[in-house]
Design a protein around this motif. Structure first.
Motif, short mmCIF file in Angstrom:
data_model
loop_
_atom_site.label_atom_id
_atom_site.label_comp_id
_atom_site.label_asym_id
_atom_site.label_seq_id
_atom_site.Cartn_x
_atom_site.Cartn_y
_atom_site.Cartn_z
N PRO A 101 40.30 103.66 28.01
CA PRO A 101 39.38 104.08 26.94
C PRO A 101 40.13 104.92 25.90
N ILE A 102 39.86 104.66 24.64
CA ILE A 102 40.52 105.41 23.57
C ILE A 102 40.29 106.91 23.73
N ALA A 103 39.10 107.28 24.18
CA ALA A 103 38.79 108.70 24.35
C ALA A 103 39.73 109.36 25.35
N GLU A 104 40.09 108.65 26.41
CA GLU A 104 41.00 109.21 27.42
C GLU A 104 42.37 109.49 26.82
N ALA A 112 38.62 106.66 17.88
CA ALA A 112 39.48 107.79 18.21
C ALA A 112 38.96 109.08 17.58
N ALA A 113 38.42 108.98 16.37
CA ALA A 113 37.95 110.15 15.63
C ALA A 113 36.79 110.86 16.32
N LYS A 114 36.13 110.17 17.25
CA LYS A 114 35.03 110.80 17.98
C LYS A 114 35.55 111.88 18.94
N THR A 115 36.84 111.78 19.30
CA THR A 115 37.42 112.69 20.29
C THR A 115 38.49 113.60 19.72
N PHE A 116 39.26 113.09 18.75
CA PHE A 116 40.45 113.83 18.29
C PHE A 116 40.69 113.50 16.82
N SER A 117 41.21 114.44 16.08
CA SER A 117 41.51 114.23 14.67
C SER A 117 42.94 113.72 14.51
#
Length: 328
Positions: free
Chosen positions: A147-150, A180-185
């Motif tokens: 998952p991209i969030a991981e 990706a922007a949902k978790t990290f900039s």
């Protein structure tokens, strides 16, 4: 040299950044280590302070060469960009492709960006680069099995620990950037871009401009094609993946070289080479913060860096764009 801010970070990169893929030898038909070191040092002397490398480039060799080349340079005077997520030492994640190392041994490459793998790779990169932090840490290719969030959570942790200053991605689509922007900039997306490969202008460039993300353009010279030095019938060294690539067929080489002939009046007027004009055009495009340009020796490195001296105002860029549209 020109220096540009990367996205919304406090990181500033040289507009022309040394691309260290070729010096690793892998997929380029070999390279000479001593010449590679001289190339990086000559590039730095011309104001190129940023170097982009990756573990995959020679399976660690490129990073080791970069470390050797910058010995003696104050760490805060150079920006190290490297990557993660392309593994040849494990059979985990998403199988990518088969390759060979410099000795001709078979290698299987996997795209892997799990949290544990990202953290391990960061430590390996720090060791090979002989540094205690990486300026920009980038996923090399998207990994469909993680998952991209991981992946983004791992990057956030590394940033909190001070092991990376900023993080970016490579070869991400706009949808992947949004996820990706949902978790990290993220700071940037590194993608292929050249006069003959401009598909990112449809979606990625508008997204980057709207969201203040940088685009790092790789292969702006289309791996040598846009220098005009490759002629029909060119023989590539063994292991050079340009052999058989659609850009390097005799018909396409002829077509591109015919276009490059139309640029020669510009090069005469500006007293520059075709390659220098192409590099300057690239960093003059919307959202393109830096262009990665490789060199195998000091002479090439100096010539690449001096592309910054070419003056190419917006009106002239537009005229060249019209030539590109007409010829290609």
């Amino acid at each position: 040299m020109e220096y540009r801010k990367l996205g919304e970070t406090d990181l500033t990169l040289s507009a022309i950044t040394f691309g260290a893929w070729a010096i690793g030898g892998w997929m380029w038909g070999g390279a000479d280590r001593k010449e590679a070191v001289k190339a990086i040092q000559a590039s730095y002397a011309e104001g190129v302070t940023s170097i982009d490398t990756a573990p995959a480039y020679g399976q660690g060799l490129s990073e080791e060469i970069v470390a050797e080349a910058i010995q003696g340079i104050p760490r805060d005077k150079v920006q190290l960009l490297t990557k993660f997520g392309l593994r040849w030492d494990v059979k985990e994640g998403e199988f990518f492709f088969k390759s060979k190392d410099a000795a001709g041994n078979d290698l299987d490459f996997y795209k892997l960006a799990s949290k544990a793998s990202v953290i391990k790779e960061c430590e390996d990169c720090l060791r090979r680069l002989k540094t205690d932090y990486i300026d920009l840490f980038q996923i090399h290719w998207p990994d469909a099995t993680t998952p991209i969030a991981e992946t983004m959570e791992a990057l956030a942790l590394l940033q909190q620990q001070g092991k990376i200053r900023a993080a970016g991605v490579c070869n991400y689509s706009v949808d992947q950037m949004k996820e990706a922007a949902k978790t990290f900039s993220l700071a940037s997306d590194q993608v292929p871009y050249s006069m003959v490969l401009r598909d990112i202008e449809k979606e990625l460039v508008p997204y980057a401009l709207e969201n203040k993300k940088s685009i790092i353009a790789y292969s702006p010279l289309q791996r040598g094609l846009l220098t005009g030095k490759i002629k029909p019938g060119h023989q590539f060294n063994e292991g050079d993946t340009r052999e058989g690539n659609r850009f390097y067929t005799d018909d396409n080489i002829k077509k591109v070289n015919a276009f490059l002939e139309t640029l020669k009046p510009w090069t005469k007027e500006k007293n520059c080479s075709i390659a220098q004009l192409v590099i300057r055009w690239t960093i003059g495009q919307p959202a393109i913060t830096v262009a990665l340009v490789g060199a195998r020796n000091a002479e090439q490195a100096v010539q690449n860096a001096r592309a910054i001296d070419v003056k190419l105002p917006p009106g002239e860029i537009e005229l060249i764009n019209k030539q590109i549209a007409f010829m290609l």
